[in-house]
Design an enzyme around this catalytic site. Structure first.
Site, PDB file in Angstrom:
ATOM      1  CG  HIS A   1      -2.193   0.768   0.990  1.00 46.73           C
ATOM      2  ND1 HIS A   1      -2.421   1.534  -0.139  1.00 46.73           N
ATOM      3  CD2 HIS A   1      -3.324   0.904   1.752  1.00 46.73           C
ATOM      4  CE1 HIS A   1      -3.605   2.093  -0.070  1.00 46.73           C
ATOM      5  NE2 HIS A   1      -4.179   1.731   1.077  1.00 46.73           N
TER       6      HIS A   1
ATOM      7  CG  ASP B   1      -2.976   4.977  -4.067  1.00 48.20           C
ATOM      8  OD1 ASP B   1      -2.305   4.831  -3.025  1.00 48.20           O
ATOM      9  OD2 ASP B   1      -2.863   5.967  -4.826  1.00 48.20           O
TER      10      ASP B   1
END
Length: 467
Positions: A438, A442
């Site tokens: 992450h 995204d």
């Protein structure tokens, strides 16, 4: 033949005597000149004069400071040949088996097991031992045909490239050196059992005493203590086995992945009806033309290639403060083997078709299972696919394979009721999971990528039309 040899003594240290009849005396500084036209020069390390390397020039005067004069008297020529014979024979009969080069990224390994025993005859390049590294198992081959005389390393030792592990005799003399030791060891073994028998005979005697003591003390406290204290299993029912280097490496990499990446997993489900129908209709023709069976993995690899092309960030990686985008796609396929998890790589998967992918997967899987896969075949990779469905996994969250940024998890195909066209019908469904870093990726890109996998698998015609 008589010769005179001089050697300057450094710092007043005396030289060691040489072999053979030797007469020496100390002399004061004086001039020395040769009276004959012949003189024997003994080079350093040759025969019995191995410690002397100074030459005496013919016809010249030599003025030496405090010296020690040695007069060497050699016997007949047959005695000289007897002295040199063992030296030459020892140097040519024995050869060493050493650990080979194991790869640029591997500096050492563990000597896992010996495939031969002392006294066994081996051929040239025949494996005699196996060295286990962090990634693969490497064979140590015999450099010459002969008999294993002895092992100079033990199983479990840490060895480096070039480490000697065995001595091999190219002649049959090695058997004579090994066989007696084996016979003596076999002869020395029998005395042990009688000691065990004597111990066993001595054990029943103390056992008879407790039997007579039991009726004297039938007290209730022991059951109360056993009720309050936990009953632990005996240590004899436990086994302690050291971890293999491959298992250590896998554990380290997976823990580093958890400590480094911001792991997040998103899920989706795929209707496998069309892909399974495509496989059942064309598997015979496919195998007849290409010589390999048509599986489901090639469809997911093609779908992953399409998804990586649509979402290049999934194929990228963080390097310090930079992002490296790869314009090539190397798909890693996780394969479980009896020794541990290995991840062979399909190079340039974006330039392959179904037949090329299936052929490469079968080749790499066979090498991984029989332990012949090389380090180069597992190095690199930009994206990983793990198929836990072959073991019956319904749903899981795979861990990223460093230094990649994402991994796709496949699972088992289960027939479940689904709503299709307003009707409830049974469909073969599979859960798929995408674990991603992450920090770089995204949720939007991750969901779009997983959605692309779903669309291509459910309708493979999209690959033909590139839509």
């Amino acid at each position: 033949m008589l010769s005179s040899i001089r050697r300057r003594v450094a710092n007043g240290a005396s030289s060691s005597p040489i072999l053979g009849p030797l007469f020496y005396r100390a002399s004061t500084p004086r001039d020395y000149s040769t009276a004959r036209n012949e003189i024997i020069l003994l080079a350093r390390g040759c025969g019995t004069g191995q410690n002397f390397g100074h030459c005496i020039l013919l016809g010249h005067s030599v003025n030496l400071r405090p010296t020690r004069e040695f007069r060497v008297s050699f016997q007949s020529e047959p005695s000289m040949s007897m002295l040199s014979r063992p030296f030459s024979s020892d140097s040519g009969d024995l050869v060493d088996a050493v650990v080979p080069f194991m790869g640029e990224s591997i500096s050492d390994g563990t000597l896992a097991t010996f495939l031969k025993k002392p006294g066994d005859f081996v051929q040239v390049d025949e494996p005699i031992a196996q060295v286990e590294t962090d990634k693969v198992t490497i064979d140590v081959a015999s450099p010459e045909a002969g008999v294993i005389q002895k092992f100079v390393a033990n199983e479990g030792d840490t060895v480096e490239p070039g480490t000697k592990i065995a001595v091999i005799s190219k002649s049959s003399e090695g058997i004579a050196h090994v066989a007696p030791s084996e016979e003596t060891s076999k002869k020395a073994a029998p005395p042990a059992p009688p000691e065990e028998k004597t111990e066993e005979k001595s054990k029943p005697v103390p056992e008879a005493a407790p039997v007579s003591a039991k009726p004297k003390a039938p007290s209730p406290p022991p059951p109360k203590q056993s009720a309050t204290e936990p009953q632990l299993p005996p240590k004899e029912r436990e086994r302690r086995v050291p971890m293999t280097r491959l298992r250590k490496r896998v554990a380290t990499r997976l823990k580093d992945s958890q400590n480094t990446f911001a792991l997040l997993t998103t899920f989706n489900e795929v209707d496998m009806t069309n892909l399974m129908k495509l496989r059942s209709e064309y598997k015979d023709a496919f195998a007849e033309k290409h010589g390999v069976k048509l599986g489901l993995m090639s469809g997911f690899v093609m779908a992953a290639v399409s998804g990586l092309q649509n979402q290049p960030i999934i194929n990228a990686v963080i390097d310090g403060d930079d992002i490296i985008y790869r314009d090539y796609i190397d798909i890693s396929i996780a394969v479980g083997t009896p020794k541990g998890l290995v991840v062979p790589v399909i190079r340039n998967a974006d330039k392959m078709n179904f037949a090329d992918i299936e052929t490469e997967i079968n080749t790499l899987a066979k090498k991984a299972n029989d332990g012949s896969i090389s380090i180069d075949e597992m190095a690199g990779g930009t994206f990983t696919i793990s198929n836990g469905g072959v073991y019956g996994s319904l749903l899981s969250t795979p861990i990223i394979n460093p230094p990649q940024s994402a991994i796709l998890g496949m699972h088992s195909i289960i027939s479940r009721p689904m709503v299709v066209g307003g009707e409830i019908v049974p469909r073969p469904m599979m859960y798929i999971a995408l674990t991603y870093d992450h920090r770089l990726i995204d949720g939007r890109e991750a969901v779009f990528f997983l959605r692309r996998i779903k669309d291509v698998v459910e309708d493979p015609r999209r690959l033909l039309l590139d839509i």
